[in-house]
Write a protein that holds these residues in place. Sequence first.
Motif, PDB file in Angstrom:
ATOM      1  N   VAL A  84      14.512 -35.045 -40.296  1.00 36.04           N
ATOM      2  CA  VAL A  84      15.634 -34.245 -40.819  1.00 36.04           C
ATOM      3  C   VAL A  84      15.121 -33.125 -41.462  1.00 36.04           C
ATOM      4  O   VAL A  84      14.258 -33.163 -42.445  1.00 36.04           O
ATOM      5  N   ALA A  85      15.718 -31.876 -41.166  1.00 39.41           N
ATOM      6  CA  ALA A  85      15.346 -30.498 -41.748  1.00 39.41           C
ATOM      7  C   ALA A  85      16.293 -30.324 -42.572  1.00 39.41           C
ATOM      8  O   ALA A  85      17.655 -30.330 -42.140  1.00 39.41           O
ATOM      9  N   ILE A  86      16.094 -29.813 -43.888  1.00 38.13           N
ATOM     10  CA  ILE A  86      17.117 -29.243 -44.691  1.00 38.13           C
ATOM     11  C   ILE A  86      16.819 -27.927 -45.233  1.00 38.13           C
ATOM     12  O   ILE A  86      15.541 -27.550 -45.166  1.00 38.13           O
ATOM     13  N   GLY A  87      17.747 -27.217 -45.715  1.00 35.12           N
ATOM     14  CA  GLY A  87      17.356 -25.950 -46.306  1.00 35.12           C
ATOM     15  C   GLY A  87      18.151 -24.754 -45.882  1.00 35.12           C
ATOM     16  O   GLY A  87      19.529 -25.082 -45.725  1.00 35.12           O
ATOM     17  N   ASP A  88      17.723 -23.637 -45.789  1.00 38.06           N
ATOM     18  CA  ASP A  88      18.433 -22.353 -45.435  1.00 38.06           C
ATOM     19  C   ASP A  88      18.518 -21.862 -43.901  1.00 38.06           C
ATOM     20  O   ASP A  88      18.221 -22.643 -43.152  1.00 38.06           O
ATOM     21  N   SER A  89      18.865 -20.692 -43.941  1.00 39.18           N
ATOM     22  CA  SER A  89      18.709 -20.262 -42.341  1.00 39.18           C
ATOM     23  C   SER A  89      17.485 -20.337 -41.579  1.00 39.18           C
ATOM     24  O   SER A  89      17.623 -20.379 -40.473  1.00 39.18           O
ATOM     25  N   LEU A  90      16.691 -20.313 -42.411  1.00 35.72           N
ATOM     26  CA  LEU A  90      15.297 -20.563 -41.500  1.00 35.72           C
ATOM     27  C   LEU A  90      14.988 -22.113 -40.880  1.00 35.72           C
ATOM     28  O   LEU A  90      14.754 -21.970 -39.818  1.00 35.72           O
ATOM     29  N   VAL A 103       7.196 -29.039 -47.745  1.00 35.41           N
ATOM     30  CA  VAL A 103       7.640 -28.018 -48.499  1.00 35.41           C
ATOM     31  C   VAL A 103       7.390 -26.632 -47.663  1.00 35.41           C
ATOM     32  O   VAL A 103       6.161 -26.529 -47.954  1.00 35.41           O
ATOM     33  N   MET A 104       8.327 -26.113 -46.852  1.00 39.13           N
ATOM     34  CA  MET A 104       7.740 -24.804 -46.287  1.00 39.13           C
ATOM     35  C   MET A 104       7.842 -23.507 -47.211  1.00 39.13           C
ATOM     36  O   MET A 104       8.561 -23.318 -48.018  1.00 39.13           O
ATOM     37  N   GLY A 105       6.568 -22.950 -46.996  1.00 41.00           N
ATOM     38  CA  GLY A 105       6.460 -21.656 -47.790  1.00 41.00           C
ATOM     39  C   GLY A 105       7.133 -20.534 -47.150  1.00 41.00           C
ATOM     40  O   GLY A 105       7.760 -20.690 -45.992  1.00 41.00           O
ATOM     41  N   TYR A 106       7.196 -19.412 -47.548  1.00 46.88           N
ATOM     42  CA  TYR A 106       7.823 -18.297 -46.987  1.00 46.88           C
ATOM     43  C   TYR A 106       7.202 -17.043 -46.676  1.00 46.88           C
ATOM     44  O   TYR A 106       5.919 -16.994 -47.374  1.00 46.88           O
ATOM     45  N   TYR A 107       7.511 -16.120 -45.666  1.00 45.35           N
ATOM     46  CA  TYR A 107       6.622 -14.993 -45.500  1.00 45.35           C
ATOM     47  C   TYR A 107       7.001 -13.920 -46.181  1.00 45.35           C
ATOM     48  O   TYR A 107       8.352 -13.840 -46.663  1.00 45.35           O
ATOM     49  N   PHE A 108       6.243 -12.674 -45.960  1.00 42.32           N
ATOM     50  CA  PHE A 108       7.024 -11.449 -46.585  1.00 42.32           C
ATOM     51  C   PHE A 108       7.844 -10.924 -45.708  1.00 42.32           C
ATOM     52  O   PHE A 108       7.639 -10.746 -44.345  1.00 42.32           O
ATOM     53  N   ALA A 109       9.125 -10.649 -46.179  1.00 41.29           N
ATOM     54  CA  ALA A 109      10.357 -10.567 -45.327  1.00 41.29           C
ATOM     55  C   ALA A 109      10.550  -9.082 -44.965  1.00 41.29           C
ATOM     56  O   ALA A 109      11.475  -8.778 -44.141  1.00 41.29           O
ATOM     57  N   GLU A 156       5.988  -7.332 -35.464  1.00 40.49           N
ATOM     58  CA  GLU A 156       6.249  -8.009 -34.218  1.00 40.49           C
ATOM     59  C   GLU A 156       7.019  -9.398 -34.274  1.00 40.49           C
ATOM     60  O   GLU A 156       7.347  -9.953 -33.494  1.00 40.49           O
ATOM     61  N   LEU A 157       6.796 -10.057 -35.505  1.00 37.15           N
ATOM     62  CA  LEU A 157       7.369 -11.188 -35.785  1.00 37.15           C
ATOM     63  C   LEU A 157       8.689 -11.215 -36.592  1.00 37.15           C
ATOM     64  O   LEU A 157       9.635 -11.988 -36.469  1.00 37.15           O
ATOM     65  N   VAL A 158       8.987 -10.146 -37.312  1.00 37.63           N
ATOM     66  CA  VAL A 158      10.097  -9.814 -37.828  1.00 37.63           C
ATOM     67  C   VAL A 158      10.463  -8.517 -37.282  1.00 37.63           C
ATOM     68  O   VAL A 158      10.491  -7.265 -38.053  1.00 37.63           O
ATOM     69  N   PRO A 159      11.126  -8.324 -36.223  1.00 43.08           N
ATOM     70  CA  PRO A 159      11.492  -7.286 -35.634  1.00 43.08           C
ATOM     71  C   PRO A 159      12.465  -6.214 -35.834  1.00 43.08           C
ATOM     72  O   PRO A 159      12.488  -5.181 -35.814  1.00 43.08           O
ATOM     73  N   ASN A 160      13.630  -6.860 -36.516  1.00 42.66           N
ATOM     74  CA  ASN A 160      14.636  -5.870 -36.790  1.00 42.66           C
ATOM     75  C   ASN A 160      14.531  -5.478 -38.210  1.00 42.66           C
ATOM     76  O   ASN A 160      14.557  -6.371 -39.307  1.00 42.66           O
ATOM     77  N   ALA A 161      14.330  -4.308 -38.503  1.00 46.44           N
ATOM     78  CA  ALA A 161      14.337  -3.643 -39.663  1.00 46.44           C
ATOM     79  C   ALA A 161      15.331  -3.813 -40.646  1.00 46.44           C
ATOM     80  O   ALA A 161      15.536  -3.462 -41.971  1.00 46.44           O
ATOM     81  N   GLY A 162      16.614  -4.201 -39.957  1.00 47.87           N
ATOM     82  CA  GLY A 162      18.076  -4.497 -40.937  1.00 47.87           C
ATOM     83  C   GLY A 162      18.289  -5.925 -41.146  1.00 47.87           C
ATOM     84  O   GLY A 162      19.149  -6.263 -41.259  1.00 47.87           O
ATOM     85  N   ASP A 163      17.145  -6.817 -40.698  1.00 54.24           N
ATOM     86  CA  ASP A 163      17.329  -8.311 -40.983  1.00 54.24           C
ATOM     87  C   ASP A 163      15.916  -8.948 -41.306  1.00 54.24           C
ATOM     88  O   ASP A 163      15.108  -8.370 -40.771  1.00 54.24           O
ATOM     89  N   VAL A 164      16.031  -9.858 -42.055  1.00 56.61           N
ATOM     90  CA  VAL A 164      14.426 -10.785 -42.356  1.00 56.61           C
ATOM     91  C   VAL A 164      14.258 -11.804 -41.709  1.00 56.61           C
ATOM     92  O   VAL A 164      13.207 -12.298 -41.944  1.00 56.61           O
ATOM     93  N   HIS A 165      15.238 -12.045 -40.576  1.00 58.90           N
ATOM     94  CA  HIS A 165      14.738 -13.274 -40.061  1.00 58.90           C
ATOM     95  C   HIS A 165      13.840 -13.036 -38.822  1.00 58.90           C
ATOM     96  O   HIS A 165      13.577 -11.969 -38.356  1.00 58.90           O
ATOM     97  N   PRO A 166      12.881 -14.181 -38.548  1.00 58.41           N
ATOM     98  CA  PRO A 166      11.706 -13.814 -37.557  1.00 58.41           C
ATOM     99  C   PRO A 166      12.242 -14.187 -36.038  1.00 58.41           C
ATOM    100  O   PRO A 166      13.451 -14.849 -35.838  1.00 58.41           O
ATOM    101  N   ASN A 167      11.822 -13.589 -35.060  1.00 60.13           N
ATOM    102  CA  ASN A 167      11.934 -13.993 -34.012  1.00 60.13           C
ATOM    103  C   ASN A 167      11.427 -15.511 -33.608  1.00 60.13           C
ATOM    104  O   ASN A 167      10.652 -15.972 -34.418  1.00 60.13           O
ATOM    105  N   VAL A 168      11.351 -15.795 -32.440  1.00 57.38           N
ATOM    106  CA  VAL A 168      10.847 -17.209 -31.776  1.00 57.38           C
ATOM    107  C   VAL A 168       9.274 -17.140 -31.950  1.00 57.38           C
ATOM    108  O   VAL A 168       8.854 -18.431 -32.494  1.00 57.38           O
ATOM    109  N   ASN A 169       8.500 -16.156 -32.008  1.00 59.22           N
ATOM    110  CA  ASN A 169       7.174 -16.144 -32.083  1.00 59.22           C
ATOM    111  C   ASN A 169       7.045 -16.172 -33.709  1.00 59.22           C
ATOM    112  O   ASN A 169       6.175 -17.031 -33.930  1.00 59.22           O
ATOM    113  N   GLY A 170       7.980 -15.969 -34.600  1.00 66.02           N
ATOM    114  CA  GLY A 170       7.537 -15.983 -36.023  1.00 66.02           C
ATOM    115  C   GLY A 170       7.679 -17.347 -36.504  1.00 66.02           C
ATOM    116  O   GLY A 170       7.018 -18.086 -37.187  1.00 66.02           O
ATOM    117  N   TYR A 171       8.886 -17.855 -35.629  1.00 70.42           N
ATOM    118  CA  TYR A 171       9.199 -19.272 -35.825  1.00 70.42           C
ATOM    119  C   TYR A 171       7.853 -20.327 -35.262  1.00 70.42           C
ATOM    120  O   TYR A 171       7.751 -21.233 -35.777  1.00 70.42           O
TER     121      TYR A 171
END
Length: 314
Positions: free
Chosen positions: A32-38, A160-166, A213-228
């Motif tokens: 079971v995964a809980i949390g935010d949009s990541l 508990v998953m940590g976070y990357y520089f967004a 290359e992992l967070v490719p959109n300068a207007g959004d902080v989410h990673p692509n599939v390679n970041g995930y």
Amino acid sequence: MKKTASMLLAGLILTGSASAASAELQVPAVYVAIGDSLAAGQTPDRAIDSGYTDLIAQELTRNQPVALYSKDLAFPGFTAAEVLDSIQSDEAAELLASANIVTVSAGANDLLRLVQPNAAEGSLNYEQIQADYALNAARENVGKILADLSDSAPSADVYVMGYYFAYPHARDSQKQGTAKQLDQLNAILEQEAERAGATFVGVSERFGEEAVELVPNAGDVHPNVNGYQEMANAFFEQYSEGSTVEDAELPPLAPMSFEEIQQTQEDSSSEEPEQTQQPEQDAQDESADNDAAARPTERTPHDYLAIRQALPFV
């Protein structure tokens, strides 16, 4: 909360102590995964697709059977307090009671919703006092989440998953302050995980501060599939030595907009009259037009940690 992303499989998993090396086998596995949009798998284009939780479930099934995987308790926009609320729901009680592995993504929204970018200057601005308050709130609520999981998911190994520089697209001279706050958040998450007997999964070193290359959109902080993929493999470093999500194993992209997911839910509801839409979902729909002033979960959910204006490449 409606179920949006469950997968029934067949299974077995390592659970028991906080250390994967000393964990005991349990049959079947319930992840079971809980949390935010990541945890939900939000893409840089504000859709939902395969995130780190999906890649973890996929890799588990390559090496062992799995009985259940669910990310129904992961929702874009959730702060740590809202993650806590979500796991105290009736739906959560049923899912977590049988879980033997749980991943937690919580805390980033508390902090990064305070960051204000300046597109013209490529800067990242925030108020230190507000950031300190946000970090304290994250510490308190993550502690409560982990304490709650010890009761609601007594058989689960908790990660508990940590976070990357967004913000890799910001100017280098502007990164240090925000990076320091994220380092503090990760330190808090690691401390709370250790205190609760959970396992902290660090991901920041896999991204660094230049990972465009992992967070490719300068207007959004989410990673692509390679970041995930990097996040999933950071998990497997803790969970099962030798398991890794290879490039060739990445699933084809199949993004769904939040509106498409809502339509799927509505279609499902029409086939099951006894299920009704949650009041909180109604509130989110009604407030979507007033996005600018709303808190994360009062906005359309795919706005998690989104930068309002695209930062220039520098």
